[in-house]
Design an enzyme around this catalytic site. Structure first.
Site: not given
Ligand code: MRU
Length: 341
Positions: A50-51, A91, A195, A236
């Protein structure tokens, strides 16, 4: 953690992707070995990786996986393309994922080794960009804030774990720490998947950077009470007009910074800037399962039948963004500056 955590990389011995399973941190340090597109898509959807910048690398390596899997199974071009598209769409919000796929897709005609080389290049470029933007952001902050050591708030995880090395927002904090100009980091826990308290705290711990974890609901009060000098977050997707999409809860941090008159700084590589997105209104915000909200670590905390509302990201309007720092320099959207090519 050693010198630098390796979040995701191609493993020649495995002939596949090796990634650190971030769902298990900080309790367990386990890697997953991935040799199929379906397994990579599952790892992306469940946030094992993720990230935004790390997702860019995952996207690029996904193209290699699709080509290899196609080879093994005798897929035609169309089937490989469908597999590549499934990685690209795993995603929706972080532009880096689609960007990573698109960056290497054009090399497919040159063979999988050329695609793999391009994917590795994305990873090394990302680490380099993060070092550079951290230096620029630290210079910018220290020129403006008149304190021997800064107290910073951060939201979510924008550290080495979320990138190919060093980190973005956490990279800025590391840079300040290395210059002995950082007093304390206040880490928002980042509900519902934590997170902040699981991953950012894990990184700061290993780096020897002093920090406190607060619940997300405390952030605005911390800022208004003058307990921090600046908020530094990652992103993001950054729209052409300077609107910034980041983890849910970020816009509240920005509003409080505006009210308190302290800088709200976004640190991100240029690969997160999406000039094809005019503003934040058109960004596809990932909606995650409501179960993540009504449960905590698998234990139900809400009444039976209660449903969760779970947008994973929000958009901070450009007028609240004091500075966006990329490896290309500093842009100040709140003063009307736009990003351009
Ligand atoms: O849902 P996640 O954990 O992928 O969300 C990550 C974030 O929102 C980060 O702040 C962002 O990707 C920047 S990472 C350098």
């Amino acid at each position: 953690m050693g010198d630098e955590v390796v979040t995701i990389a191609w493993d020649d011995g495995l002939d596949g992707v090796r990634l650190l399973d971030q769902r298990l941190l900080p309790g367990r340090t386990e890697h997953r070995e991935i040799t199929t597109v379906a397994a990579l898509v599952e790892a992306i959807r469940t946030l094992a990786v993720r990230g935004a910048p790390a997702l860019g690398v995952a996207g690029a390596l996904g193209v290699v996986l699709a080509m290899d899997e196609g080879d093994r199974n005798g897929w035609g071009e169309e089937e490989v393309a469908v597999a590549v598209d499934s990685v690209r769409a795993a995603r929706p919000t972080a532009v880096n994922l689609a960007w990573g796929v698109d960056e290497v897709r054009g090399r497919m005609a040159q063979g999988r080794d050329a695609v793999l080389a391009a994917a590795r290049q994305i990873a090394s470029e990302d680490a380099r960009a993060n070092r550079e933007l951290s230096r620029l952001a630290a210079d910018w902050l220290l020129a403006r804030l008149d304190r021997p050591r800064l107290r910073a708030l951060t939201h979510c995880n924008a550290g080495a774990l979320a990138t190919s090395g060093w980190g973005t927002a956490v990279g800025v904090l590391r840079e300040l720490h290395e210059r002995d100009r950082l007093e304390l980091v206040v880490v928002d826990e980042t509900r519902p998947l934590l997170q902040g308290s699981r991953l950012t705290a894990y990184e700061l711990d290993h780096l020897g950077i002093p920090y406190l974890i607060e619940v997300d609901g405390a952030a605005s009060s911390t800022i208004l009470r003058g307990l921090v000098d600046v908020a530094v977050v990652g992103s993001d997707r950054i729209a052409a007009n300077g609107d910034v999409c980041n983890k849910i809860g970020t816009v509240g941090v920005a509003l409080a910074c505006d009210a308190a008159g302290i800088p709200f700084v976004v640190a991100a590589p240029w690969s997160t800037v999406d000039l094809d997105t005019a503003d934040g209104d058109v960004i596809d915000i990932e909606q995650r399962p409501g179960a993540e909200v009504v449960e905590l670590a698998g234990v139900r905390t809400a009444p039976p039948g209660a449903r969760g509302l779970n947008p994973a990201f929000d958009v901070t309007p450009a007028r609240l963004v004091t500075a966006i720092v990329t490896e290309r320099g500093v842009v100040e959207p709140a003063r009307g500056a736009r990003l351009d090519r």
